[in-house]
Design an enzyme around this catalytic site. Structure first.
Site, PDB file in Angstrom:
ATOM      1  N   LEU A 163       1.027  10.890  -6.610  1.00  0.00           N
ATOM      2  CA  LEU A 163       1.734  12.150  -6.373  1.00  0.00           C
ATOM      3  C   LEU A 163       2.533  12.525  -7.624  1.00  0.00           C
ATOM      4  O   LEU A 163       3.192  11.670  -8.221  1.00  0.00           O
ATOM      5  CB  LEU A 163       2.654  11.998  -5.160  1.00  0.00           C
ATOM      6  CG  LEU A 163       1.887  11.815  -3.843  1.00  0.00           C
ATOM      7  CD1 LEU A 163       2.773  11.220  -2.763  1.00  0.00           C
ATOM      8  CD2 LEU A 163       1.288  13.146  -3.387  1.00  0.00           C
TER       9      LEU A 163
ATOM     10  N   HIS B 165       0.579  -0.160   1.107  1.00  0.00           N
ATOM     11  CA  HIS B 165      -0.250  -0.650   0.005  1.00  0.00           C
ATOM     12  C   HIS B 165      -0.847  -2.008   0.397  1.00  0.00           C
ATOM     13  O   HIS B 165      -0.120  -2.872   0.904  1.00  0.00           O
ATOM     14  CB  HIS B 165       0.614  -0.788  -1.254  1.00  0.00           C
ATOM     15  CG  HIS B 165      -0.148  -1.296  -2.430  1.00  0.00           C
ATOM     16  ND1 HIS B 165      -0.969  -0.481  -3.177  1.00  0.00           N
ATOM     17  CD2 HIS B 165      -0.240  -2.536  -2.977  1.00  0.00           C
ATOM     18  CE1 HIS B 165      -1.531  -1.202  -4.135  1.00  0.00           C
ATOM     19  NE2 HIS B 165      -1.109  -2.457  -4.038  1.00  0.00           N
TER      20      HIS B 165
HETATM   21  C1  GRF Z   1      -5.089   0.862   3.549  1.00  0.00           C
HETATM   22  O1  GRF Z   1      -5.382  -0.515   3.402  1.00  0.00           O
HETATM   23  C2  GRF Z   1      -4.053   1.305   2.559  1.00  0.00           C
HETATM   24  O2  GRF Z   1      -3.111   0.348   2.251  1.00  0.00           O
HETATM   25  C3  GRF Z   1      -4.908   1.587   1.347  1.00  0.00           C
HETATM   26  O3  GRF Z   1      -6.045   2.218   1.863  1.00  0.00           O
HETATM   27  C4  GRF Z   1      -6.279   1.741   3.174  1.00  0.00           C
HETATM   28  C5  GRF Z   1      -6.413   2.928   4.079  1.00  0.00           C
HETATM   29  O4  GRF Z   1      -7.014   2.553   5.274  1.00  0.00           O
HETATM   30  N1  GRF Z   1      -4.208   2.343   0.341  1.00  0.00           N
HETATM   31  P1  GRF Z   1      -7.185   3.587   6.470  1.00  0.00           P
HETATM   32  O5  GRF Z   1      -7.776   4.865   5.897  1.00  0.00           O
HETATM   33  O6  GRF Z   1      -5.840   3.790   7.080  1.00  0.00           O
HETATM   34  O7  GRF Z   1      -8.144   2.908   7.412  1.00  0.00           O
END
Ligand code: GRF
Length: 213
Positions: A102, A118
């Site tokens: 962002l 994350h």
């Molecule tokens: C999650 O593991 C998040 O931490 C990462 O991308 C994934 C997204 O998963 N940045 P979802 O789209 O919520 O299934």
């Protein structure tokens, strides 16, 4: 007073789905008021199925990242967040799989009420390839982190973390799936804590903190 939450996604939206399921319970102290994406994210269908408004703002439609960020911000303001918020309103923007950094003006406007989930134990393995990096490094443990977004990439103050093992024979997909099993409840619990006021969001920007004091 209930906490109004916007969720930002790029992908399948299983974390979004977990938040939607939690917020469907009237005892949950937050409600999802809109879901935004930077592309045709599959997860938008979860919001649409729940009757929650969605918006998609694609970077390719803008001259640069700053202009895209301003358009993304404008959507959130329309839901009473950031500079569009009433003085006593309670709101939170949750990046849950938004695969885009962002821009600074966006972060200044919404942080610290701007959090991210994350898939690693920050400060270890920041960036877009956190799970692959942990596996490649031969780590025996990784996890997930919910943190405030600041002007860096995955550098903001850590709010909550959960650990998972990396087992012999694992690959990136099995590790990421194991992470997501703990990531979804961690995000739901963290948003609850923020809504209930047991977890305070302090600004990572010293200038904003001074203004408040
Ligand atoms: C999650 O593991 C998040 O931490 C990462 O991308 C994934 C997204 O998963 N940045 P979802 O789209 O919520 O299934």
């Amino acid at each position: 007073m209930v906490l109004n939450v916007a969720v930002l996604i790029s992908g399948g939206g299983s974390n979004l789905q977990a938040l939607l399921a939690a917020a469907a319970n009237p005892d949950y102290p937050a409600r999802i008021v809109c879901v935004g994406a930077d592309r045709d994210a599959a997860g938008l269908t979860h919001a649409q199925a729940a009757g929650i408004p969605t918006f998609t703002v694609r970077p390719r439609d803008f001259a640069d990242r700053a202009a895209w960020g301003e358009a993304f911000a404008a959507q959130l303001r329309a839901f009473g967040m950031g500079n569009g918020a009433a003085p006593d309103s309670r709101w939170l923007v949750v990046s849950a799989g938004l695969m885009r950094v962002l821009p600074p003006a966006f972060v200044r406007e919404f942080s610290p009420r701007l959090i991210n989930t994350h898939p690693a134990l920050l400060p270890l393995f920041p960036g877009a390839h956190a799970v692959a990096d942990a596996v490649a490094a031969g780590a025996t443990e990784t996890g997930c982190t919910v943190h405030i977004i600041d002007s860096g990439v995955d550098t903001g103050p850590v709010l909550r973390q959960a650990r998972v093992p990396i087992l012999p024979g694992d690959d990136v997909a099995t590790v990421h799936e194991r992470i997501k099993q703990v990531e979804r409840p961690l995000l739901v619990a963290t948003v609850r804590e923020i809504a209930e006021g047991t977890l305070e969001l302090l600004s990572p920007h010293p200038a904003q903190q001074e203004k408040r004091n």
